[in-house]
Design a protein around this motif. Structure first.
Motif, PDB file in Angstrom:
ATOM      1  N   LEU A  40       0.826  -1.192   0.000  1.00  5.32           N
ATOM      2  CA  LEU A  40       0.000   0.000   0.000  1.00  5.32           C
ATOM      3  C   LEU A  40       0.871   1.257   0.000  1.00  5.32           C
ATOM      4  O   LEU A  40       0.609   2.216  -0.747  1.00  5.32           O
ATOM      5  N   LEU A  41       1.894   1.247   0.826  1.00  9.82           N
ATOM      6  CA  LEU A  41       2.803   2.391   0.903  1.00  9.82           C
ATOM      7  C   LEU A  41       3.454   2.652  -0.454  1.00  9.82           C
ATOM      8  O   LEU A  41       3.549   3.804  -0.904  1.00  9.82           O
ATOM      9  N   GLU A  42       3.881   1.609  -1.108  1.00  8.80           N
ATOM     10  CA  GLU A  42       4.528   1.737  -2.414  1.00  8.80           C
ATOM     11  C   GLU A  42       3.586   2.354  -3.439  1.00  8.80           C
ATOM     12  O   GLU A  42       3.970   3.238  -4.207  1.00  8.80           O
ATOM     13  N   GLU A  43       2.338   1.882  -3.457  1.00  8.11           N
ATOM     14  CA  GLU A  43       1.351   2.405  -4.407  1.00  8.11           C
ATOM     15  C   GLU A  43       0.952   3.839  -4.065  1.00  8.11           C
ATOM     16  O   GLU A  43       0.698   4.653  -4.958  1.00  8.11           O
ATOM     17  N   ALA A  44       0.877   4.163  -2.775  1.00  4.44           N
ATOM     18  CA  ALA A  44       0.430   5.489  -2.339  1.00  4.44           C
ATOM     19  C   ALA A  44       1.451   6.570  -2.641  1.00  4.44           C
ATOM     20  O   ALA A  44       1.094   7.752  -2.771  1.00  4.44           O
ATOM     21  N   ARG A  45       2.698   6.208  -2.764  1.00  8.39           N
ATOM     22  CA  ARG A  45       3.760   7.213  -2.984  1.00  8.39           C
ATOM     23  C   ARG A  45       3.546   8.006  -4.272  1.00  8.39           C
ATOM     24  O   ARG A  45       4.035   9.129  -4.407  1.00  8.39           O
ATOM     25  N   ALA A  46       2.829   7.425  -5.213  1.00  4.60           N
ATOM     26  CA  ALA A  46       2.577   8.123  -6.476  1.00  4.60           C
ATOM     27  C   ALA A  46       1.515   9.204  -6.326  1.00  4.60           C
ATOM     28  O   ALA A  46       1.368  10.056  -7.213  1.00  4.60           O
ATOM     29  N   ASP A  47       0.778   9.195  -5.210  1.00  3.80           N
ATOM     30  CA  ASP A  47      -0.363  10.095  -5.064  1.00  3.80           C
ATOM     31  C   ASP A  47      -0.293  11.025  -3.865  1.00  3.80           C
ATOM     32  O   ASP A  47      -1.069  11.976  -3.777  1.00  3.80           O
ATOM     33  N   ILE A  48       0.595  10.763  -2.929  1.00  2.00           N
ATOM     34  CA  ILE A  48       0.631  11.528  -1.688  1.00  2.00           C
ATOM     35  C   ILE A  48       2.037  12.059  -1.451  1.00  2.00           C
ATOM     36  O   ILE A  48       3.029  11.386  -1.744  1.00  2.00           O
ATOM     37  N   ASP A  49       2.107  13.259  -0.908  1.00  2.00           N
ATOM     38  CA  ASP A  49       3.396  13.807  -0.497  1.00  2.00           C
ATOM     39  C   ASP A  49       4.086  12.856   0.468  1.00  2.00           C
ATOM     40  O   ASP A  49       3.447  12.290   1.355  1.00  2.00           O
ATOM     41  N   LYS A  50       5.373  12.712   0.308  1.00  2.00           N
ATOM     42  CA  LYS A  50       6.137  11.794   1.167  1.00  2.00           C
ATOM     43  C   LYS A  50       5.940  12.118   2.641  1.00  2.00           C
ATOM     44  O   LYS A  50       5.872  11.224   3.483  1.00  2.00           O
ATOM     45  N   GLY A  51       5.806  13.393   2.952  1.00  2.00           N
ATOM     46  CA  GLY A  51       5.656  13.787   4.349  1.00  2.00           C
ATOM     47  C   GLY A  51       4.440  13.180   5.010  1.00  2.00           C
ATOM     48  O   GLY A  51       4.467  12.871   6.205  1.00  2.00           O
ATOM     49  N   LYS A  52       3.362  12.992   4.233  1.00  2.00           N
ATOM     50  CA  LYS A  52       2.137  12.412   4.791  1.00  2.00           C
ATOM     51  C   LYS A  52       2.270  10.909   5.024  1.00  2.00           C
ATOM     52  O   LYS A  52       1.437  10.312   5.712  1.00  2.00           O
ATOM     53  N   LEU A  53       3.300  10.333   4.438  1.00  2.00           N
ATOM     54  CA  LEU A  53       3.480   8.880   4.558  1.00  2.00           C
ATOM     55  C   LEU A  53       4.551   8.512   5.573  1.00  2.00           C
ATOM     56  O   LEU A  53       4.775   7.327   5.829  1.00  2.00           O
TER      57      LEU A  53
END
Length: 338
Positions: free
Chosen positions: A235-248
């Motif tokens: 999930l983290l890998e897929e989310a990186r394309a859509d969310i600022d790194k700071g939010k992750l």
């Protein structure tokens, strides 16, 4: 083609199906993944705890259903260490057959003693990988002459059993939002006569390999925990394309910390076995509690970032939606909801 190449090839497949396609099942058999923990003398990979957890994490990161099914079914094949040698030989040394065990951890039926056999009847739920299994495992209360046998503390006497797939009726009732291809259906048994050699106990160990010296409750905690970590990594890998790194950052950090802890425990457990140290109840409970806290933390952080992923993450068929649904279906396992 190396296993890594195969993993990347599988990742390009369209997951989210109701059952695994035949080429995936062929790949699992070719890689011998049902037998992660089975000794080489019985045709298995004989991986150590650390090696096996690494393999399961990689599989869960590719696809949650793939990782979950292999975890639960290889976890049932792990019972080879508890089976009487004659039964282990019968199941695991049969030419041309790749055994795949699985079943239910619940006590939903009875086994009545009849001479050197047991008459088994009942209905059991949540048999992960039901269509793929060659043998089903189950727990049943023991009867003799129609009377329920009890332990010294008054609790019902329970034994575990392994029986061939032909002895069960699969009930296709798995209809969840995620982990569809695990096909975790119920199954029923009606009066099947099982030889006493089909009966086993988690406390009886017939094989000397280090992996079988781990208490089963601890083994189950670790092998399920690693799945949550692997799915969250996906999930983290897929989310990186859509969310600022700071939010992750928070989710990434808790995944890294959980990963660090589980492999620290695995190394410590392997050392304990070498040193022939006991696994005290407090030690087992301590690891279980850390695992539960870890999974709760991962779950909380996934929920917190979900609103930032957009409508597509709520769209059926989108990868982010599938991973989310898979993860939260997996968290319903009774070990982590107690």
């Amino acid at each position: 083609m190396t296993q890594v190449d195969n993993l990347h090839k599988l990742r390009r497949l369209n997951w989210g199906v109701d059952v695994f396609p035949q080429d995936v099942l062929d790949w699992i058999n070719n890689e011998n993944l049902w037998n992660i923990w089975v000794p080489k003398t019985y045709g298995g990979l004989e991986l150590s705890l650390t090696e096996g957890l690494s393999r399961l994490r990689a599989l869960a990161k590719i696809d949650a259903s793939l990782g979950w099914t292999i975890t639960l079914c290889s976890g049932a094949n792990y019972f080879i260490g508890n089976l009487q040698p004659s039964k282990a030989q019968e199941i695991f040394m049969k030419a041309g057959v790749s055994p795949c065990l699985g079943g239910s951890g619940g006590v939903f039926g009875t086994a009545e003693m009849v001479d050197d056999q047991y008459r088994i009847s009942g209905k059991w739920r949540y048999a992960t990988g039901a269509p793929y299994l060659t043998h089903f495992t189950l727990n049943a209360e023991i009867l003799e002459n129609g009377i329920q046998l009890r332990n010294d503390d008054g609790s019902p006497r329970v034994r575990s059993f392994v029986i061939p797939k032909d002895a069960v009726q699969i009930i296709e009732d798995w209809n969840t939002m995620g982990l569809q291809a695990t096909a975790t259906h119920s199954f029923a048994v009606k009066g099947y006569m099982a030889h006493k050699s089909c009966s086993f106990s988690y406390n009886d160990r017939y094989l000397p390999h280090p992996i079988f010296k781990i208490p089963f409750a601890l083994f189950a905690d670790l092998t399920l925990w690693i799945n949550y970590i692997g799915i969250a990594e996906h999930l983290l890998e897929e989310a990186r394309a859509d969310i600022d790194k700071g939010k992750l950052n928070v989710l990434e950090n808790i995944i890294l910390e959980s990963d660090r802890k589980i492999f620290l425990y695995a190394s410590e457990i392997e050392k304990r076995i070498i040193e022939k140290r006991d696994f005290e109840e407090g030690y087992l409970e301590g690891i279980h509690n850390v695992a539960v806290i870890s999974v709760k933390g991962i779950s909380r952080n996934i929920i917190e970032i979900f609103p930032s992923l957009g409508v597509k993450a709520s769209t059926k068929g989108h990868k982010l939606n599938q991973i989310f649904c898979d993860y939260f279906t997996a968290t319903q396992h009774h070990i982590f909801t107690k």
